[in-house]
Design an enzyme around this catalytic site. Structure first.
Site, PDB file in Angstrom:
ATOM      1  N   LYS A  32      -5.909   2.947   7.061  1.00  0.00           N
ATOM      2  CA  LYS A  32      -7.101   2.228   7.535  1.00  0.00           C
ATOM      3  C   LYS A  32      -6.830   0.735   7.659  1.00  0.00           C
ATOM      4  CE  LYS A  32      -8.432  -0.154   3.848  1.00  0.00           C
ATOM      5  NZ  LYS A  32      -8.775  -1.593   3.821  1.00  0.00           N
ATOM      6  N   ILE A  43       0.825  -1.204   0.000  1.00  0.00           N
ATOM      7  CA  ILE A  43       0.000   0.000   0.000  1.00  0.00           C
ATOM      8  C   ILE A  43       0.859   1.254   0.000  1.00  0.00           C
ATOM      9  CG2 ILE A  43      -0.259   0.140   2.518  1.00  0.00           C
ATOM     10  CD1 ILE A  43      -2.950   0.915  -0.165  1.00  0.00           C
ATOM     11  N   SER A  87      11.200   0.476   8.028  1.00  0.00           N
ATOM     12  CA  SER A  87      10.514  -0.749   7.643  1.00  0.00           C
ATOM     13  C   SER A  87      11.418  -1.937   7.920  1.00  0.00           C
ATOM     14  CB  SER A  87      10.147  -0.707   6.157  1.00  0.00           C
ATOM     15  OG  SER A  87       9.488  -1.886   5.763  1.00  0.00           O
ATOM     16  N   ASP A 135     -11.248  -6.133   5.894  1.00  0.00           N
ATOM     17  CA  ASP A 135     -10.227  -5.196   5.429  1.00  0.00           C
ATOM     18  C   ASP A 135     -10.741  -4.405   4.230  1.00  0.00           C
ATOM     19  OD1 ASP A 135      -7.257  -4.270   5.465  1.00  0.00           O
ATOM     20  OD2 ASP A 135      -7.599  -4.917   3.396  1.00  0.00           O
TER      21      ASP A 135
END
Length: 308
Positions: free
Chosen positions: A90, A14, A36, A168
């Site tokens: 989200k 994403i 990350s 999701d």
């Protein structure tokens, strides 16, 4: 106005598909660092943990969190504690309680917290909201069906507890519905289908209503093949409204009324900049609350095992 120095945490699908292109085009933000476990971003400082990044780059003003929801609270708490504004991909968290705790922490420190719902920024959503406000709604059907292997290939976190499973994508529909309806809704019944080898559902059928008895149902399914379905259909006194393509197109009685190119994530970053400069937060947890209610009220049905 000087750009806001932004850091990105979680360099996965994403982030690469949506966040990085939107940040690069935004006049409001300058990406200065990333953290990350697996990915990196060219041209900036990269770290393996948010703690390491925050300690090494004090010039960061805000942090955008793109890791799975089960791991987001700790990172958001660290960023807010370090005096950084926070953008939550989200869903904003794995539980309602942790999001509320982050909201309280942001308020106490005078920082902006943004619980982002990208589907609310789809091109035709505001037009649908305006149409529904002008008429009487008789019923609504939500049909949100897609192929999990296409959109989430080999992503094990979505099948783990807290990963939400079919919710999701389903929470995207709920974010639109809770935005365009004139009154709050609540769940009365739900059936959740769990693969026998997974901790999260692959499909769900949900019935909602409101204080005036609205007839509203939703079908979520992650086993759709062929054409994907992201549709919200409302029967009203002014005609049949179809909000299709995940909020991209609005039709009334078969006549296309609104369709524009998708700009969801650029609009999210515009909104994030607005609330930072206004000294406010934007934390609506209604879509996540409905997911929690579905797990609370839902009857569990076990189905065949799912394998990628």
């Amino acid at each position: 106005m000087s750009p806001i120095h932004l850091a990105l945490v979680g360099v996965g699908k994403i982030a690469r598909d949506q966040h990085l292109p939107s940040i690069e085009k935004s006049p409001d933000f300058k990406l200065v660092a990333a953290a990350s476990h697996h990915g990196t971003v060219n041209g900036i400082d990269n770290f393996t943990s948010i703690e390491e990044m925050l300690a090494a780059v004090p010039a960061i003003d805000a942090v955008s969190l793109c890791m799975p929801p089960q791991y987001r609270y700790r990172a958001a708490h660290a960023a807010l504690s370090a005096g950084k504004h926070v953008f939550l991909e989200k869903p904003p968290g794995a539980t309602l309680s942790e999001v509320e705790d982050l909201h309280a922490l942001a308020a106490a420190r005078g920082l902006s917290l943004f619980a982002s719902w990208h589907s609310r920024y789809a091109p035709a959503v505001e037009a649908a909201k305006g149409f529904l406000a002008s008429t009487t709604i008789r019923s609504m059907r939500v049909i949100w069906k897609e192929e999990v292997r296409q959109w989430h290939p080999n992503q094990e976190w979505i099948w783990q507890a807290g990963g939400l499973g079919v919710f999701d994508p389903g929470i995207n529909a709920l974010s639109i519905v809770t935005h365009i309806l004139p009154r709050p809704i609540f769940i009365t019944k739900a059936t959740l289908q769990f693969p026998e080898n997974r901790d999260a559902p692959i499909a769900a059928d949900i019935t909602f209503t409101d204080a005036e008895g609205l007839d509203l149902s939703a079908e979520f399914d992650w086993r759709q093949t062929g054409k994907q379905s992201w549709d919200i259909i409302a029967e009203t006194d002014s005609g049949r409204m179809v909000l299709s393509g995940g909020g991209a197109r609005l039709s009334i009685d078969g006549v296309l009324k609104h369709a524009e190119p998708e700009q969801e994530y650029p609009m999210l970053y515009k909104r994030f900049a607005e609330i930072i400069r206004a000294g406010r937060s934007d934390v609506d947890i209604a879509p996540l609350r409905h997911v929690a209610d579905a797990f609370m009220l839902g009857r569990r049905k076990f189905v065949d095992a799912f394998h990628d």
